[in-house]
Design a protein around this motif. Structure first.
Motif, PDB file in Angstrom:
ATOM      1  N   GLY A  57      25.597  -5.666   0.260  1.00  0.00           N
ATOM      2  CA  GLY A  57      25.391  -4.893   1.597  1.00  0.00           C
ATOM      3  C   GLY A  57      23.986  -5.443   2.037  1.00  0.00           C
ATOM      4  N   THR A  58      23.054  -4.469   2.380  1.00  0.00           N
ATOM      5  CA  THR A  58      21.248  -5.032   2.173  1.00  0.00           C
ATOM      6  C   THR A  58      20.774  -5.095   1.007  1.00  0.00           C
ATOM      7  N   ALA A  59      20.713  -5.105   0.117  1.00  0.00           N
ATOM      8  CA  ALA A  59      20.235  -5.835  -1.028  1.00  0.00           C
ATOM      9  C   ALA A  59      19.648  -7.346  -1.013  1.00  0.00           C
ATOM     10  N   VAL A  60      20.697  -7.796   0.481  1.00  0.00           N
ATOM     11  CA  VAL A  60      20.093  -9.389   0.212  1.00  0.00           C
ATOM     12  C   VAL A  60      19.220  -9.414   1.489  1.00  0.00           C
ATOM     13  N   ASP A  61      18.567  -8.317   2.347  1.00  0.00           N
ATOM     14  CA  ASP A  61      17.629  -8.567   3.006  1.00  0.00           C
ATOM     15  C   ASP A  61      16.163  -8.053   2.512  1.00  0.00           C
TER      16      ASP A  61
END
Length: 73
Positions: A57-61
């Motif tokens: 999910g947004t962990a890559v951001d």
């Protein structure tokens, strides 16, 4: 210069090793999260399978994190 890392289902990421990428095979959600957390220092680009990207999910951001690229389905 940084390096490349590939995370996801083994059959979809194993070919990246031939290009010198660090390959972190992961099929289960917990394996994907562990692979993301344990990627080597200096990795600037992470190639993710669609399933791995969905888990992260947004962990890559994260600020200052590597550029993340999701393979097509």
């Amino acid at each position: 210069m940084g390096s490349l890392c590939a995370i996801g289902e083994p059959l979809r990421v194993q070919g990246f090793a031939m290009a010198g990428a660090v390959v972190l095979p992961a099929t289960e959600p917990e394996q994907v999260r562990r692979a993301w957390q344990s990627r080597p220092a200096g990795v600037e680009v992470v190639v993710l399978t669609p399933a791995a990207a969905a888990v992260l999910g947004t962990a890559v951001d994260e600020p200052g994190g590597p550029l993340s690229v999701v393979l097509p389905s």
